[in-house]
Design a protein around this motif. Structure first.
Motif, mmCIF file in Angstrom:
data_model
loop_
_atom_site.group_PDB
_atom_site.id
_atom_site.type_symbol
_atom_site.label_atom_id
_atom_site.label_comp_id
_atom_site.label_asym_id
_atom_site.label_seq_id
_atom_site.Cartn_x
_atom_site.Cartn_y
_atom_site.Cartn_z
ATOM 1 N N GLU A 24 43.330 -50.391 30.286
ATOM 2 C CA GLU A 24 44.706 -49.900 30.177
ATOM 3 C C GLU A 24 44.712 -48.428 29.767
ATOM 4 O O GLU A 24 45.495 -47.628 30.294
ATOM 5 N N TRP A 25 43.873 -48.075 28.813
ATOM 6 C CA TRP A 25 43.782 -46.681 28.391
ATOM 7 C C TRP A 25 43.329 -45.789 29.541
ATOM 8 O O TRP A 25 43.895 -44.708 29.760
ATOM 9 N N THR A 26 42.326 -46.241 30.275
ATOM 10 C CA THR A 26 41.816 -45.451 31.397
ATOM 11 C C THR A 26 42.887 -45.256 32.456
ATOM 12 O O THR A 26 43.063 -44.144 32.983
ATOM 13 N N LYS A 27 43.616 -46.318 32.777
ATOM 14 C CA LYS A 27 44.664 -46.224 33.799
ATOM 15 C C LYS A 27 45.755 -45.244 33.373
ATOM 16 O O LYS A 27 46.184 -44.394 34.164
ATOM 17 N N TRP A 28 46.191 -45.346 32.124
ATOM 18 C CA TRP A 28 47.264 -44.471 31.649
ATOM 19 C C TRP A 28 46.817 -43.014 31.669
ATOM 20 O O TRP A 28 47.555 -42.132 32.134
ATOM 21 N N LEU A 29 45.621 -42.738 31.176
ATOM 22 C CA LEU A 29 45.117 -41.370 31.138
ATOM 23 C C LEU A 29 44.906 -40.806 32.536
ATOM 24 O O LEU A 29 45.227 -39.639 32.803
ATOM 25 N N ASP A 30 44.382 -41.619 33.456
ATOM 26 C CA ASP A 30 44.170 -41.150 34.830
ATOM 27 C C ASP A 30 45.494 -40.792 35.500
ATOM 28 O O ASP A 30 45.580 -39.802 36.249
ATOM 29 N N GLU A 31 46.538 -41.569 35.240
ATOM 30 C CA GLU A 31 47.852 -41.268 35.818
ATOM 31 C C GLU A 31 48.378 -39.933 35.309
ATOM 32 O O GLU A 31 48.926 -39.132 36.076
ATOM 33 N N ALA A 70 37.806 -34.514 33.276
ATOM 34 C CA ALA A 70 38.020 -33.453 32.296
ATOM 35 C C ALA A 70 38.356 -34.055 30.934
ATOM 36 O O ALA A 70 39.192 -34.960 30.839
ATOM 37 N N PRO A 71 37.745 -33.573 29.845
ATOM 38 C CA PRO A 71 38.100 -34.039 28.497
ATOM 39 C C PRO A 71 39.447 -33.457 28.077
ATOM 40 O O PRO A 71 39.700 -32.268 28.267
ATOM 41 N N VAL A 72 40.303 -34.290 27.523
ATOM 42 C CA VAL A 72 41.655 -33.847 27.167
ATOM 43 C C VAL A 72 42.016 -34.353 25.776
ATOM 44 O O VAL A 72 41.380 -35.257 25.231
ATOM 45 N N TYR A 73 43.053 -33.745 25.216
ATOM 46 C CA TYR A 73 43.640 -34.229 23.969
ATOM 47 C C TYR A 73 45.143 -34.352 24.167
ATOM 48 O O TYR A 73 45.752 -33.636 24.968
ATOM 49 N N ILE A 74 45.756 -35.293 23.452
ATOM 50 C CA ILE A 74 47.198 -35.500 23.489
ATOM 51 C C ILE A 74 47.677 -35.654 22.051
ATOM 52 O O ILE A 74 47.188 -36.515 21.317
ATOM 53 N N SER A 75 48.608 -34.811 21.650
ATOM 54 C CA SER A 75 49.136 -34.833 20.294
ATOM 55 C C SER A 75 50.523 -35.480 20.299
ATOM 56 O O SER A 75 51.392 -35.087 21.085
ATOM 57 N N LEU A 76 50.729 -36.465 19.431
ATOM 58 C CA LEU A 76 52.002 -37.177 19.354
ATOM 59 C C LEU A 76 52.758 -36.795 18.092
ATOM 60 O O LEU A 76 52.164 -36.458 17.062
ATOM 61 N N ARG A 77 54.080 -36.857 18.195
ATOM 62 C CA ARG A 77 54.925 -36.633 17.029
ATOM 63 C C ARG A 77 55.016 -37.905 16.194
ATOM 64 O O ARG A 77 54.518 -38.956 16.571
ATOM 65 N N LEU A 78 55.694 -37.816 15.054
ATOM 66 C CA LEU A 78 55.890 -38.995 14.222
ATOM 67 C C LEU A 78 56.695 -40.072 14.934
ATOM 68 O O LEU A 78 56.515 -41.261 14.674
ATOM 69 N N ASP A 79 57.592 -39.665 15.838
ATOM 70 C CA ASP A 79 58.403 -40.646 16.551
ATOM 71 C C ASP A 79 57.691 -41.212 17.777
ATOM 72 O O ASP A 79 58.284 -41.958 18.545
ATOM 73 N N ILE A 122 45.142 -38.100 20.345
ATOM 74 C CA ILE A 122 44.283 -38.891 21.205
ATOM 75 C C ILE A 122 43.263 -37.968 21.862
ATOM 76 O O ILE A 122 43.624 -36.970 22.490
ATOM 77 N N LEU A 123 41.990 -38.301 21.710
ATOM 78 C CA LEU A 123 40.907 -37.558 22.346
ATOM 79 C C LEU A 123 40.286 -38.437 23.422
ATOM 80 O O LEU A 123 39.876 -39.566 23.139
ATOM 81 N N ALA A 124 40.201 -37.938 24.643
ATOM 82 C CA ALA A 124 39.625 -38.694 25.750
ATOM 83 C C ALA A 124 38.576 -37.829 26.443
ATOM 84 O O ALA A 124 38.904 -36.774 26.995
ATOM 85 N N GLY A 125 37.347 -38.281 26.409
ATOM 86 C CA GLY A 125 36.262 -37.522 27.015
ATOM 87 C C GLY A 125 34.927 -38.178 26.721
ATOM 88 O O GLY A 125 34.865 -39.226 26.072
ATOM 89 N N PRO A 126 33.846 -37.598 27.167
ATOM 90 C CA PRO A 126 32.516 -38.163 26.892
ATOM 91 C C PRO A 126 32.190 -38.134 25.406
ATOM 92 O O PRO A 126 32.855 -37.456 24.618
ATOM 93 N N ALA A 127 31.135 -38.850 25.034
ATOM 94 C CA ALA A 127 30.758 -38.948 23.622
ATOM 95 C C ALA A 127 30.443 -37.580 23.029
ATOM 96 O O ALA A 127 30.754 -37.315 21.862
ATOM 97 N N SER A 128 29.839 -36.693 23.823
ATOM 98 C CA SER A 128 29.527 -35.352 23.322
ATOM 99 C C SER A 128 30.797 -34.586 22.962
ATOM 100 O O SER A 128 30.828 -33.833 21.978
ATOM 101 N N PHE A 129 31.847 -34.761 23.752
ATOM 102 C CA PHE A 129 33.135 -34.123 23.464
ATOM 103 C C PHE A 129 33.732 -34.671 22.174
ATOM 104 O O PHE A 129 34.263 -33.911 21.347
#
Length: 316
Positions: free
Chosen positions: A250-257, A268-277, A183-190
């Motif tokens: 919903e996405w914004t609320k979850w990421l802000d938390e 701040a632009p962030v990334y979140i990597s998930l496993r297969l599970d 998951i990538l969350a940030g501005p369009a340039s990011f």
């Protein structure tokens, strides 16, 4: 990656409040009209429009029963340990009470003065035992609450919605055992720069079942397209970036938390990597380490196989 700041993660389910039947029908008709307008504009004007209901109710922040059950499954003997800790605390407290009564009696009766050292020794042992088991219980309970909170956040994440194409919307949970999401969350340039950095590793990421979810926080979703050619692999490459978040509130609320819990600035632009599970494998501020994903993740037999689940690294 010393500068990487970890973002907590976690994956609950949204609460859909009951409304009168007439209200439901009105909302349904509004949605149908809205998507029909989007479809018409897309045909006439020849550009992409991402349709989403940003005012959809947010998921509940309460601890779900699914998170509690998963916690019991992951730590099956925790409840047994906590029970014995409480039993030892109760036993030690009772012994301390009895020893205290005996010590007071011995101090007020000179004929029992010889027993004072032995009584004091027993009282010290009881107090020490109570202190040790109370510490173990509190630590176990803190670990339990922390695990349940993380699992609840993971459940909330798993119920966020994704658009696969114009006719299909799924939940993140539908991809468990199928794909490793980033998951990538940030501005369009990011998003655009992450897309550019990802290109050399596209084939290797697809071999490892990786799919990217770009979420442009400034509302300006960039065009993410590979060069057109007759090569079949280009069709496969599009799958890497085809998922789009819907119900953005919903996405914004979850990421802000998650950012607030990790003391990360909300912009701040962030990334979140998930496993297969579906559990969070890694996260950080800045661009994803695509080369590290290729080096660390084992290949799967085909993009949609879901093999090697559990070999994605430790859970945050």
């Amino acid at each position: 990656m010393a500068a990487v700041v970890h973002v907590s993660s976690f994956l609950g389910c949204p609460n859909f409040h009951q409304k009168p039947l007439s209200f439901k029908r009105n909302i349904s008709s509004i949605h149908k009209t809205y998507f029909l307008i989007c479809k018409t504009l897309r045909r006439k004007q020849g550009f992409n429009i991402t349709c989403s209901a940003a005012n959809k109710p947010s998921p509940s922040t309460e601890i779900s029963s699914a998170a509690k059950i998963r916690s019991e499954v992951l730590s099956p003997f925790r409840s047994v340990r906590m029970f014995f800790y409480l039993a030892f605390i109760a036993s030690g407290s009772l012994g301390s009470l009895i020893a205290t009564t005996q010590l007071i009696s011995a101090l007020t009766n000179s004929s029992k003065a010889a027993a004072i050292p032995e009584i004091a020794k027993g009282l010290g042992i009881d107090i020490g035992a109570v202190s040790v088991f109370a510490f173990l219980y509190l630590r176990e309970n803190k670990s339990k609450n922390k695990q349940i909170a993380r699992l609840s956040r993971e459940e909330n994440l798993s119920n966020l919605k994704l658009r696969v194409d114009q006719n299909k919307i799924i939940s993140l949970s539908d991809l468990r055992g199928i794909a490793r999401l980033v998951i990538l969350a940030g501005p369009a340039s990011f998003i655009m720069e992450s897309f550019r950095l990802c290109k050399p590793f596209t084939d290797d990421l697809l071999d490892r079942g990786v799919l990217v979810v770009p979420f442009a926080t400034d509302g300006e979703m960039p065009s993410l397209k590979f060069e057109e050619s007759e090569d079949v692999t280009n069709v496969e490459k599009k799958k890497l970036w085809q998922l789009l978040p819907v119900y953005t509130s919903e996405w914004t609320k979850w990421l802000d938390e998650q950012k607030q819990m990790a003391n990360v600035p909300l912009d701040a632009p962030v990334y979140i990597s998930l496993r297969l599970d579906g559990r969070v494998r890694g996260s950080g501020v800045g661009y994803p380490p695509w080369n590290a994903f290729v080096a660390q993740l084992p290949p799967v037999k085909g993009l949609w196989s879901g093999l090697f689940d559990g070999m994605d690294g430790r859970v945050l």
